[in-house]
Design a protein around this motif. Structure first.
Motif, PDB file in Angstrom:
ATOM      1  N   ALA A  97       2.435  -5.342  -2.517  1.00  0.00           N
ATOM      2  CA  ALA A  97       2.119  -7.131  -3.006  1.00  0.00           C
ATOM      3  C   ALA A  97       2.098  -7.381  -1.072  1.00  0.00           C
ATOM      4  CB  ALA A  97       3.058  -7.401  -4.117  1.00  0.00           C
ATOM      5  N   ILE A  98       3.289  -7.524  -1.136  1.00  0.00           N
ATOM      6  CA  ILE A  98       3.543  -8.711  -0.188  1.00  0.00           C
ATOM      7  C   ILE A  98       2.271  -8.413   1.518  1.00  0.00           C
ATOM      8  CG2 ILE A  98       5.274  -9.626   2.061  1.00  0.00           C
ATOM      9  CD1 ILE A  98       6.860  -9.873   0.053  1.00  0.00           C
ATOM     10  N   LYS A  99       2.400  -7.464   1.737  1.00  0.00           N
ATOM     11  CA  LYS A  99       1.370  -6.559   2.596  1.00  0.00           C
ATOM     12  C   LYS A  99       0.615  -7.185   2.697  1.00  0.00           C
ATOM     13  CE  LYS A  99       3.372  -2.568   3.959  1.00  0.00           C
ATOM     14  NZ  LYS A  99       4.022  -0.897   3.441  1.00  0.00           N
ATOM     15  N   ILE A 100      -1.140  -6.879   1.359  1.00  0.00           N
ATOM     16  CA  ILE A 100      -1.311  -7.049   0.938  1.00  0.00           C
ATOM     17  C   ILE A 100      -2.016  -8.587   1.092  1.00  0.00           C
ATOM     18  CG2 ILE A 100      -1.890  -7.285  -1.333  1.00  0.00           C
ATOM     19  CD1 ILE A 100      -4.425  -6.601  -1.704  1.00  0.00           C
ATOM     20  N   ALA A 101      -0.840  -9.935   0.731  1.00  0.00           N
ATOM     21  CA  ALA A 101      -1.172 -10.920   0.896  1.00  0.00           C
ATOM     22  C   ALA A 101      -1.075 -11.211   2.422  1.00  0.00           C
ATOM     23  CB  ALA A 101       0.151 -11.466  -0.305  1.00  0.00           C
ATOM     24  N   ARG A 102      -0.108 -10.490   3.530  1.00  0.00           N
ATOM     25  CA  ARG A 102      -0.620 -11.198   4.420  1.00  0.00           C
ATOM     26  C   ARG A 102      -1.931  -9.989   5.089  1.00  0.00           C
ATOM     27  NH1 ARG A 102       3.509 -12.672   6.517  1.00  0.00           N
ATOM     28  NH2 ARG A 102       6.221 -11.806   5.398  1.00  0.00           N
ATOM     29  N   GLN A 103      -2.698  -9.692   4.650  1.00  0.00           N
ATOM     30  CA  GLN A 103      -4.074  -8.784   4.917  1.00  0.00           C
ATOM     31  C   GLN A 103      -4.861  -9.921   4.805  1.00  0.00           C
ATOM     32  OE1 GLN A 103      -4.037  -6.165   6.791  1.00  0.00           O
ATOM     33  NE2 GLN A 103      -6.124  -6.199   7.360  1.00  0.00           N
ATOM     34  N   ALA A 104      -4.643 -10.734   3.368  1.00  0.00           N
ATOM     35  CA  ALA A 104      -6.166 -11.515   2.874  1.00  0.00           C
ATOM     36  C   ALA A 104      -5.824 -13.323   3.604  1.00  0.00           C
ATOM     37  CB  ALA A 104      -6.281 -11.619   1.489  1.00  0.00           C
ATOM     38  N   ASN A 105      -4.187 -13.534   4.651  1.00  0.00           N
ATOM     39  CA  ASN A 105      -4.826 -14.872   4.927  1.00  0.00           C
ATOM     40  C   ASN A 105      -3.905 -15.592   3.469  1.00  0.00           C
ATOM     41  OD1 ASN A 105      -4.157 -14.812   7.338  1.00  0.00           O
ATOM     42  ND2 ASN A 105      -6.696 -14.355   7.079  1.00  0.00           N
ATOM     43  N   TYR A 106      -3.233 -14.940   2.433  1.00  0.00           N
ATOM     44  CA  TYR A 106      -3.160 -15.351   0.579  1.00  0.00           C
ATOM     45  C   TYR A 106      -1.790 -16.727   1.316  1.00  0.00           C
ATOM     46  CZ  TYR A 106      -2.425 -15.621  -3.566  1.00  0.00           C
ATOM     47  OH  TYR A 106      -3.790 -16.043  -4.994  1.00  0.00           O
ATOM     48  N   THR A 107      -2.497 -17.850   0.866  1.00  0.00           N
ATOM     49  CA  THR A 107      -1.734 -19.091   0.473  1.00  0.00           C
ATOM     50  C   THR A 107      -1.566 -19.667  -1.588  1.00  0.00           C
ATOM     51  OG1 THR A 107      -3.519 -19.978   1.093  1.00  0.00           O
ATOM     52  CG2 THR A 107      -2.162 -20.023   2.666  1.00  0.00           C
TER      53      THR A 107
END
Lengths: 170, 512
Positions: free
Chosen positions: B265-275
């Motif tokens: 979950a953290i990986k995809i959040a980083r990949q998508a520049n999630y905020t």
């Protein structure tokens, strides 16, 4: 002693009431119970049924009335008749029970998405009749009882208002 | 507060019902003024009464009110709100609305428009997941019907495989294939079924997940590159992809699986520049293999269960992140305590295929007491309008253990009194009595396999008996009333005499 015949779904209850100072000694289908009913508000009662509390919301009208009641999260519909009167009518072959409504009406506004039946179809209780979209959901309207479809009053794609006739049974 | 930080003084909540109420509460706690918007159907709604200011924005249909972007921006500007919280649903995952907010110098409390549109597109989201090396459900489109190619692909995917129509829906053209020997025939049948049903014979082949569980990871990401997870939620009790009961932690997730899933979950959040706050949803099979489903770029309906076990306020975190602040805690600071379950109370009739029930709440008394939280959007005498979602309240229950949470839930749901509309309370109470629920043997087909006839809380004989007595007593008391006519009420007097006469005649007839 007042005696009533209460019909809920297909179950019949023979109810004797003996009231004394607001306390009811009740006999239902032969079993005895003590019931204290206190008013909470308009159409709302606290019913102590053998000392167990039940909040009841009830609406009814007139003689041989249909009753609509909320109890323990259930909405329950029934009819109350004077027992003697009901027995008499039974003996005379008069049915005072509400027959199935000949018309099926929309209980909510929405749009007819699909008709599962056509005029002349014979349906069983619970069969899907039509699909109405309301509250962003597709709602399947089912047959309230075994019946034959006489006519259909709506078309697929048309919107309906609450209370609009959807179809007629024979 | 950080250098980049821009404090929010006033927030417009572009939503209604329980989630609007929920957000207003946090705003008040943070000293932020709240602005409610409402439609003609919600003039006296709970959220309208709680906010600091409330603005009518249009007619009842959501397209003319809660989805009316222009009007909402207008109200935000005229009320000098510096931020908009979209809640869930309506405009919450609308990238264009988020962009319009930015263009009008209003903070959109949620991820950037770019992230929303990236993750909102199923194909791009799947690509992003693959790039972040998340497992996705293996599958392929069968364009040419070369038997060897298909057979080889199916072997690679691993049986059982599911064949479905690309144009499909409603189970048509769908086949579960358990071994390669069944494959050829199944493809032919599915393809012809698809052609008949949809006029499109193209089919898609993917790994079939038996008894899948829906497990999701809550994440928080600030605009400084910090991402944390707040554990999982299991939402396997669903009906037609609509979640009904959610809980955390999942009994199915052990420390090893949790580490893998939260890492993903953290990986995809980083990949998508999630905020902001977000949820990464996974499908998990009974072996514990998990596959990426989607990212919900908003606050979820079920966020309170996470709040109950972490002690965090997710709306507060969303606002802090939107203000440009750094997360005030690290992953290692987050503690998980106890077990929480959420029950969605909807104005629907479970016995009758969950048909919406509309009307006025004649009685409304939510439960309280230890470990019980109610997020509700209605009040006594509220009208439940037909135009919106049927969710009226959420019962969130906390216990030290799952067992304690379940017995407390039974108590709480028994306490809940609603009359005037039919609700899903009875449905939840019967799930709580289900042995498989008690032992957490869950899957997304739990409801269809355990309750194929939607028979959740049938009317029992003792209950019908009580109802019969209540009806008889009510009838008797009403008759008593009509038998004592008021003074000078000759009509009612006459009517009662007529009735008495008829009854007398009938009794005589019977005696004869």
């Amino acid at each position: 002693m007042p005696r009533f015949l209460v019909t809920i779904e297909d179950k019949e209850f023979d109810v004797w009431l003996n009231e004394e100072n607001g306390i009811f000694e009740v006999t239902v289908n032969g079993s005895n119970h003590t019931v204290i009913s206190s008013q909470l508000g308009i159409n709302r009662f606290l019913m102590l049924y053998d000392n167990a509390p039940n909040e009841v919301e009830i609406r009814s009208n007139g003689y041989n009335s249909k009753s609509n009641l909320f109890l323990s999260g259930h909405e329950i519909n029934g009819t109350v008749e004077d027992y003697k009167l009901a027995q008499l009518q039974k003996a005379m072959g008069i049915s005072n029970k509400p027959s199935i409504d000949k018309q099926l009406k929309a209980t909510m506004p929405g749009m007819v998405l699909d008709l599962k039946i056509k005029a002349g179809d014979i349906v069983k209780k619970g069969d899907p009749l039509l699909i109405i979209e309301a509250m962003k959901m597709e709602n399947v309207i089912k047959a309230p009882s075994d019946a034959t479809i006489k006519s259909i009053a709506v078309e697929s794609g048309k919107s309906v208002d609450k209370g609009d006739k959807l179809l007629e049974f024979e | 507060m950080d250098n980049k930080a821009k404090p929010i003084k006033k927030t417009l909540i572009a939503n209604r019902c329980e989630i609007a109420v929920r957000i207003i509460r946090t705003c008040k706690e943070m000293g932020i003024k709240s602005v409610a918007v409402f439609s003609e159907a919600d003039k006296t709604a709970h959220h309208v009464r709680l906010a600091d200011e409330s603005y009518l924005i249009g007619n009842a249909p959501s397209s003319e009110s809660y989805l009316n972007q222009k009007k909402i921006i207008e109200v935000a500007k005229s009320s000098s709100a510096d931020a908009i919280h979209p809640g869930y649903g309506f405009l919450a995952e609308n990238a264009q609305f988020a962009r319009t907010c930015h263009e009008n110098n209003i903070i959109f409390i949620g991820p950037t428009p770019e992230t929303i549109s990236l993750l909102g597109d199923k194909i791009r989201a799947r690509q992003t997941a693959t790039e972040a090396s998340l497992p996705v459900i293996p599958g392929l489109e069968i364009e040419n019907k070369d038997a060897n190619f298909i057979s080889k692909s199916s072997d690679e995917i691993g049986y059982p495989v599911l064949i479905k129509a690309i144009a499909g829906g409603g189970g048509k053209g769908m086949r579960v294939v358990n071994s390669s020997s069944e494959l050829k025939e199944a493809i032919a049948r599915a393809s012809s079924e698809a052609k008949t049903a949809f006029g499109d014979e193209r089919i898609y082949l993917e790994k079939y997940i038996e008894k899948p569980r829906h497990i999701e990871i809550q994440i928080l990401a600030d605009s400084h590159g910090n991402v944390v997870h707040l554990g999982e939620r299991e939402c396997s009790i669903q009906r037609r992809h609509q979640k009904l009961i959610e809980e955390t932690p999942s009994t199915f997730v052990d420390d090893i699986l949790r580490a893998k899933m939260t890492d993903a979950a953290i990986k995809i959040a980083r990949q998508a520049n999630y905020t902001g706050a977000g949820t990464v949803e996974f499908i998990v099979n009974q072996n514990g293999d998990f596959y990426f489903l989607e990212v919900n770029t908003r606050l979820q309906v079920e966020h309170p269960v996470t709040e109950m076990v972490t002690g965090l306020d997710l709306v507060k975190e969303q606002i802090n992140i939107a203000q440009g602040n750094k997360l005030s805690f690290k992953q290692s600071d987050i503690e998980f305590n106890g077990h929480a379950i959420e029950f969605r109370i909807c104005a629907e009739d479970p016995e009758n295929n969950f048909i919406p029930s509309i009307g006025k709440l004649k009685n409304y008394r939510p439960p309280s007491g230890p470990g019980v939280r109610i997020d509700s959007g209605v009040l006594i005498f509220s009208e439940i309008p037909v135009y919106y979602d049927s969710l009226i309240a959420k019962v969130i229950v906390w216990g030290k253990t799952r067992e304690e949470a379940i017995s407390r839930s039974k108590r709480a749901l028994e306490e809940f009194r609603i009359s005037g509309v039919t609700t899903t309370i009875g449905f939840h109470r019967s799930i709580l009595e289900n042995d498989k629920f008690a032992s957490a043997e869950l899957s997304t087909d739990f409801l269809s396999s355990e309750y194929p006839d939607n028979n959740f809380s049938p009317l029992t004989i003792p209950l019908a008996e009580k109802a019969a007595v209540a009806m008889a007593i009510n009838f008797y008391l009403n008759r008593q009333k009509t038998r004592i006519p008021e003074k000078n009420n000759s009509i009612s007097k006459q009517r009662n005499w007529q009735i008495a006469y008829r009854m007398n005649r009938l009794n005589q007839t019977r005696d004869r």
